[in-house]
Design a protein around this motif. Structure first.
Motif, PDB file in Angstrom:
ATOM      1  N   UNK A 143       0.843  -1.200   0.000  1.00 39.75           N
ATOM      2  CA  UNK A 143       0.000   0.000   0.000  1.00 39.75           C
ATOM      3  C   UNK A 143       0.876   1.246   0.000  1.00 39.75           C
ATOM      4  N   UNK A 144       0.489   2.227  -0.806  1.00 35.91           N
ATOM      5  CA  UNK A 144       1.160   3.528  -0.784  1.00 35.91           C
ATOM      6  C   UNK A 144       0.098   4.611  -0.616  1.00 35.91           C
ATOM      7  N   UNK A 145       0.245   5.415   0.416  1.00 34.34           N
ATOM      8  CA  UNK A 145      -0.625   6.579   0.607  1.00 34.34           C
ATOM      9  C   UNK A 145       0.133   7.817   0.167  1.00 34.34           C
ATOM     10  N   UNK A 146      -0.438   8.552  -0.782  1.00 34.77           N
ATOM     11  CA  UNK A 146       0.253   9.729  -1.344  1.00 34.77           C
ATOM     12  C   UNK A 146      -0.574  10.976  -1.058  1.00 34.77           C
ATOM     13  N   UNK A 147      -0.039  11.827  -0.203  1.00 34.09           N
ATOM     14  CA  UNK A 147      -0.765  13.058   0.118  1.00 34.09           C
ATOM     15  C   UNK A 147      -0.690  14.047  -1.050  1.00 34.09           C
ATOM     16  N   UNK A 148      -1.584  15.024  -1.013  1.00 36.67           N
ATOM     17  CA  UNK A 148      -1.611  16.033  -2.080  1.00 36.67           C
ATOM     18  C   UNK A 148      -0.278  16.762  -2.190  1.00 36.67           C
ATOM     19  N   UNK A 149       0.314  17.082  -1.036  1.00 32.18           N
ATOM     20  CA  UNK A 149       1.541  17.877  -1.113  1.00 32.18           C
ATOM     21  C   UNK A 149       2.744  17.060  -1.587  1.00 32.18           C
ATOM     22  N   UNK A 150       2.568  15.753  -1.698  1.00 35.61           N
ATOM     23  CA  UNK A 150       3.635  14.904  -2.244  1.00 35.61           C
ATOM     24  C   UNK A 150       3.378  14.564  -3.716  1.00 35.61           C
ATOM     25  N   UNK A 151       2.309  15.110  -4.268  1.00 37.37           N
ATOM     26  CA  UNK A 151       1.952  14.821  -5.656  1.00 37.37           C
ATOM     27  C   UNK A 151       2.484  15.948  -6.548  1.00 37.37           C
ATOM     28  N   UNK A 152       3.428  15.654  -7.439  1.00 33.45           N
ATOM     29  CA  UNK A 152       3.953  16.706  -8.323  1.00 33.45           C
ATOM     30  C   UNK A 152       2.819  17.357  -9.114  1.00 33.45           C
ATOM     31  N   UNK A 153       2.811  18.685  -9.096  1.00 31.11           N
ATOM     32  CA  UNK A 153       1.685  19.410  -9.697  1.00 31.11           C
ATOM     33  C   UNK A 153       2.210  20.601 -10.495  1.00 31.11           C
ATOM     34  N   UNK A 179      -4.797  22.836 -13.577  1.00 24.18           N
ATOM     35  CA  UNK A 179      -3.838  22.238 -12.650  1.00 24.18           C
ATOM     36  C   UNK A 179      -3.737  20.759 -12.977  1.00 24.18           C
ATOM     37  N   UNK A 180      -2.517  20.286 -13.169  1.00 25.87           N
ATOM     38  CA  UNK A 180      -2.303  18.870 -13.487  1.00 25.87           C
ATOM     39  C   UNK A 180      -1.488  18.236 -12.364  1.00 25.87           C
ATOM     40  N   UNK A 181      -2.062  17.248 -11.700  1.00 27.86           N
ATOM     41  CA  UNK A 181      -1.355  16.476 -10.685  1.00 27.86           C
ATOM     42  C   UNK A 181      -0.895  15.163 -11.292  1.00 27.86           C
TER      43      UNK A 181
END
Lengths: 292, 214
Positions: free
Chosen positions: A141-151, A160-162
């Motif tokens: 399992x990997x949990x990826x927060x918004x602030x760790x998502x390149x945008x 906006x592209x994440x």
């Protein structure tokens, strides 16, 4: 000059009842069983009653084997618990990417504070198949927060592209996949536009959570449409005519036999029966949820 | 393992319902008794079927033996969201006691094909003899499939040292006054007289037996 991709079909999502939870299903569809390597697209939005107990909401423990169920969170928060002792809450803009491998039992419930406050959760869940040689590997399992998502913001900040997986411009998504996958989160203000390169070898689609887009300047897409991309061409051209949220998923097809029944995705029916047996005798682990 | 062929095929065209009257057991452990149990209706499963019903790890009081732990039925939709009787996969899972734990026999019916999985052994049949011993190596259990046409009857001798669980996979059969179908199952302990089954429609029946006292 790169060619624009045409559309194969537009598939409007329809309501299904998943054990009492009513949601919009864009895939599988009457006309299309899967878009290899993608097997399922579910769009769920629900407002909870005040003082809802987390233990009574969401999806209780259930198993998976042979593929990756992935959730993009848009509203509220999703609490993931699983039989490998992971407990993870992801909030809007974040992603839960779980490779089920040889088996895992997990639950998906609203974050406690969301349920108790009577707020809304909204998520897209999609399933990414795994090649046969990876179906029986360890679950992860990997949990990826918004602030760790390149945008990246484009079109005068109207788009906006994440980038969750794969490559867009010079951004690489942090999620590692067994086969080449592109998974993008798209947010448009009205008039925002973007050209997205998608390899001709990839199967893919765009799904709109809401709003409206024009595809390639000639086709209108509305909320809850799944626009199935043709393979010919390399560019997906999108322009918003309203504020719009969407996702783009594309990937290299696996081209293996698929036996997909219930929560298991394998290659043959005998393997589905094996998965049933393994789950029932406890080989996929057990999840005893602990609620605060 | 020495398996005893206990079923013999009878050429009776029909059999009276009262010929072999059955008694209903009042409690476990009684000799020469049969026990009809009702099963839960099959759960339908869409592609994201939750399948969140755990198997019981403890004896359910209504089951006839301590070696029969649970029976569950699921129907998995082929296209993932709506019923298609010819294509959907019906799976009956039967949990059988194995030492201090249990194993789960899987029986899948899809159209005319019956597939079974016991531990790591898998067999798939689409053309069956009337009586088919299943080729599973096992020291404790034996498994047989019986296929009957409408109005066809079968009678078999039971080994008094074994107990039997009879599950109709498809169709309807009469056993005495008991009408057996996929919503129930019949447990039999130490019958010393032959057991008869009469098919009311084309039917497939699974018979599981186990030596008593082990």
């Amino acid at each position: 000059m790169a060619q624009l991709k045409k559309l194969k079909k537009i598939l409007p999502a329809f309501k299904v009842n998943m054990g009492g939870i009513v949601l919009d299903q864009a895939l599988p569809h009457k006309k299309v069983d899967m878009i290899d390597p993608f097997l399922l697209v579910h769009h769920l939005e629900h407002k909870f009653d005040n003082n809802t107990k987390q233990a009574n909401a969401g999806v209780p423990p259930h198993p998976h084997r042979g593929f990756a169920p992935v959730s993009f969170v848009f509203k509220g928060g999703v609490h993931h618990r699983d039989s490998t002792n992971v407990s993870s809450v992801i909030y809007p803009g974040g992603t839960q990417w779980m490779h089920a491998g040889k088996g895992i039992v997990h639950s998906e419930r609203p974050a406690k504070e969301i349920a108790e406050a009577g707020e809304t959760w909204e998520l897209i869940q999609f399933w990414v198949n795994a090649p046969a040689k990876y179906k029986m590997t360890e679950a992860k399992y990997v949990g990826l927060d918004k602030d760790k998502t390149p945008t990246v913001c484009l079109s005068n900040d109207n788009v906006e592209v994440g980038v969750v997986a794969g490559q867009f411009q010079d951004l690489k998504g942090p999620i590692e996949t067994f086969t080449p996958i592109m998974a993008l989160r798209l947010t448009f203000s009205e008039t925002g536009e973007v050209d997205i390169p998608v390899p001709a070898s990839f199967n893919g689609f765009v799904y709109l959570l809401d709003g409206a887009l024009t595809y390639n300047d000639d086709t209108s897409l509305k909320a809850k449409d799944l626009a199935w991309l043709d393979n010919e061409g390399e560019i997906v051209k999108l322009k918003a005519t309203q504020n719009t949220r969407a996702i783009l998923l594309a990937g290299e097809p696996i081209n293996e036999p698929v036996a997909t029944y219930g929560p298991f995705v394998m290659n043959e029916q005998s393997e589905i029966m094996q998965a049933m047996r393994d789950y029932q005798v406890g080989k996929m682990g057990k999840l005893d949820e602990v609620f605060e | 393992m020495k398996r005893r062929k206990f079923i013999k095929y009878s050429s009776f065209a029909s059999i009276g319902a009262s010929l072999f009257p059955m008694s209903i057991v009042e409690g476990l452990g009684k000799q020469s008794a049969s026990h009809l149990i009702q099963l839960s209706a099959a759960s339908t499963q869409i592609r994201h079927g939750a399948l969140n019903l755990p198997f019981a790890e403890f004896l359910k009081s209504e089951l006839p033996f301590d070696w029969l732990v649970d029976v569950q039925q699921n129907i998995f939709f082929k296209d993932g969201f709506q019923r298609n009787e010819a294509e959907d996969m019906n799976v009956i899972s039967i949990a059988l006691k194995e030492k201090e734990n249990f194993e789960a026999l899987q029986v899948s019916i899809k159209g005319n094909e019956i597939s079974l999985l016991w531990k790591d052994q898998y067999v798939s049949l689409n053309q069956m003899k009337t009586i088919q011993d299943l080729p599973f190596e096992d020291d404790t259990y034996t498994f047989q499939l019986v296929k009957l046409h409408t109005d066809q009857s079968i009678e078999f001798d039971q080994d008094p040292k074994r107990s039997y669980f009879i599950q109709v996979l498809d169709g309807e059969v009469l056993n005495g006054s008991n009408l057996l179908n996929s919503t129930n199952g019949l447990g039999i302990i130490s019958e010393s007289k032959p057991l008869a089954l009469n098919a009311r429609v084309n039917s497939s029946v699974l018979i599981i037996s186990r030596l008593q006292g082990i």
